[in-house]
Motif scaffolding. Structure first.
Motif, PDB file in Angstrom:
ATOM      1  N   HIS A 108       2.078  -2.624   3.777  1.00 25.65           N
ATOM      2  CA  HIS A 108       1.607  -1.467   3.013  1.00 25.65           C
ATOM      3  C   HIS A 108       2.221  -0.172   3.553  1.00 25.65           C
ATOM      4  O   HIS A 108       1.536   0.830   3.757  1.00 25.65           O
ATOM      5  CB  HIS A 108       0.080  -1.402   3.026  1.00 25.65           C
TER       6      HIS A 108
ATOM      7  N   GLU B 123      -3.761   2.239   0.357  1.00 24.11           N
ATOM      8  CA  GLU B 123      -4.966   1.601  -0.152  1.00 24.11           C
ATOM      9  C   GLU B 123      -5.926   1.408   1.016  1.00 24.11           C
ATOM     10  O   GLU B 123      -5.494   1.206   2.148  1.00 24.11           O
ATOM     11  CB  GLU B 123      -4.648   0.239  -0.780  1.00 24.11           C
TER      12      GLU B 123
ATOM     13  N   TYR C  34     -13.088  -6.750  -1.451  1.00 24.64           N
ATOM     14  CA  TYR C  34     -12.093  -5.802  -1.945  1.00 24.64           C
ATOM     15  C   TYR C  34     -10.677  -6.293  -1.674  1.00 24.64           C
ATOM     16  O   TYR C  34      -9.788  -6.211  -2.528  1.00 24.64           O
ATOM     17  CB  TYR C  34     -12.325  -4.439  -1.291  1.00 24.64           C
TER      18      TYR C  34
ATOM     19  N   ILE D 153      -7.315  -0.678   2.901  1.00 25.67           N
ATOM     20  CA  ILE D 153      -7.386  -2.028   3.461  1.00 25.67           C
ATOM     21  C   ILE D 153      -7.007  -1.960   4.934  1.00 25.67           C
ATOM     22  O   ILE D 153      -6.409  -0.984   5.393  1.00 25.67           O
ATOM     23  CB  ILE D 153      -6.485  -3.031   2.694  1.00 25.67           C
TER      24      ILE D 153
ATOM     25  N   ARG E 167     -12.568  -5.619   3.605  1.00 25.79           N
ATOM     26  CA  ARG E 167     -11.321  -4.869   3.425  1.00 25.79           C
ATOM     27  C   ARG E 167     -10.220  -5.346   4.375  1.00 25.79           C
ATOM     28  O   ARG E 167      -9.140  -4.762   4.408  1.00 25.79           O
ATOM     29  CB  ARG E 167     -11.584  -3.367   3.621  1.00 25.79           C
TER      30      ARG E 167
ATOM     31  N   LYS F 247      -7.268  -7.360   5.107  1.00 26.95           N
ATOM     32  CA  LYS F 247      -6.254  -8.067   4.311  1.00 26.95           C
ATOM     33  C   LYS F 247      -5.300  -8.853   5.203  1.00 26.95           C
ATOM     34  O   LYS F 247      -4.650  -9.798   4.750  1.00 26.95           O
ATOM     35  CB  LYS F 247      -5.464  -7.049   3.463  1.00 26.95           C
TER      36      LYS F 247
ATOM     37  N   VAL G 101      -6.472  -7.148  -3.716  1.00 27.96           N
ATOM     38  CA  VAL G 101      -5.288  -6.369  -3.334  1.00 27.96           C
ATOM     39  C   VAL G 101      -4.104  -7.307  -3.110  1.00 27.96           C
ATOM     40  O   VAL G 101      -4.219  -8.317  -2.423  1.00 27.96           O
ATOM     41  CB  VAL G 101      -5.555  -5.551  -2.051  1.00 27.96           C
TER      42      VAL G 101
END
Length: 345
Positions: free
Chosen positions: A329, A191, A41, A193, A235, A237, A45
């Motif tokens: 983020h 999101e 995933y 992550i 997930r 990141k 991103v």
């Protein structure tokens, strides 16, 4: 003898055609089932990293007395502002104003603890601010919580002191108010992550947990773990390494006896081999610690290319100083590898 003619009927043609079709089907291997490649995933991103504060390019201290004085003045101002956000500290005075109070008058002032000594179960605190200095006595018969607070308060700490004015520059302490940590509502990424937070890896030390770190790298690549753990790894990141990537050289006496790699350049080469195995879609953010090849005094600059070049050559790394502040983020991170507890222990 004239050969007897063979009459090919429609039934003959259909039988022969069916037989050939069946032979062809048997000779042709069945088509392979389409294999769906699982894409992590986090790979889909886009990275969103904002560096808010990095001391690397702003370090300008020459180690002079004025540099140290400037540091402590700035620290006094900032912690004083934090203290004055409390309702019970808003009316705090300066030491000079408190010294003008009449004997036995209750006062409240903000000061930095410069010296601390105990004598006959009494505690004496030498305190000062930007203008003046004073002595605060914590009597032996004082409340137990006050005595414990005085004993725990480290030197150079900025506090608010509630006291009674005695003679000269002496005050009898009644309460010590420490600065609060502001309450902030937890902020989450918009999101689903995650960031993996690591520190104190100490590559090159005999106590380096090589097997455990290998498992972390394998997990980040989705090669170990149950279905839920693999989904979590997909997930990730960001990987943030908050200092002491390597064990360094000469950090403390006889450190060489505890090293498996006694060359700091070789330590970073081995560290690069691990960092290189982190998936390329994961952003790696790195700051130094007291074992890394940078100056010991805070703030520290980013690890220089002279030592960490193998890491920078192995993959893209966001290398910052210590402490640093970033936003990923829309979530704030304070990256700090501190040594304050060294002074306590």
């Amino acid at each position: 003898m004239t050969p007897k003619p063979t009459i090919v009927t429609k039934d003959h043609v259909e039988k022969i055609t069916a037989k050939l079709r069946k032979e062809k089907e048997l000779a042709t291997p069945p088509p392979a089932e389409s294999v769906r490649v699982r894409v992590p995933y986090a790979k889909e991103v886009e990275s969103r990293i904002q560096v808010i504060r990095d001391p690397t390019k702003t370090i300008g201290s020459g180690g002079t007395i004025e540099d140290f004085a400037k540091h402590f003045r700035d620290r006094f101002y900032k912690i004083s502002r934090i203290l004055r956000e409390r309702l019970d500290v808003k009316d705090a005075r300066t030491i000079s104003e408190a010294l003008e109070a009449a004997p036995n008058e209750k006062v409240k002032f903000i000061a930095m603890v410069m010296e601390k000594r105990e004598k006959r179960r009494r505690i004496f605190l030498q305190v000062d601010d930007l203008e003046n200095a004073a002595t605060v006595l914590i009597p032996a018969e004082a409340d137990r919580l006050l005595i414990e607070a005085a004993q725990r308060t480290p030197l150079d700490q900025v506090v608010c002191i509630e006291a009674t004015k005695a003679t000269g520059d002496l005050f009898v302490g009644q309460n010590i108010i420490l600065p609060d940590i502001p309450e902030k509502k937890a902020n989450h990424a918009d999101e689903p992550i995650y960031a993996a937070l690591l520190s104190d890896i100490h590559v090159g030390s005999k106590t380096f947990l090589e097997d455990a770190f290998n498992r972390v790298v394998l997990w980040l690549n989705g090669k170990i773990g149950g279905s839920k753990q693999v989904e979590l790894a997909e997930r990730i990141k960001y990987v943030i390494i908050a200092g002491d990537l390597v064990d360094g050289i000469g950090v403390y006496p006889r450190q060489e006896d505890e090293l498996s790699i006694k060359d700091v350049h070789e330590q970073y080469k081995l560290a690069a081999q691990y960092i290189e195995q982190i998936p390329d879609y994961v952003d790696v953010i790195l700051i130094p610690g007291n074992h890394d090849a940078v100056r010991q005094a805070l703030p520290q600059p980013a690890i220089p290319k002279e030592f960490a070049d193998p890491i920078y050559a192995a993959r893209d790394v966001i290398s910052l100083g210590n402490p640093a502040e970033i936003k990923i983020h829309n979530v704030h991170f304070l990256l700090y590898h501190g040594r304050r507890l060294d002074d306590v222990v």
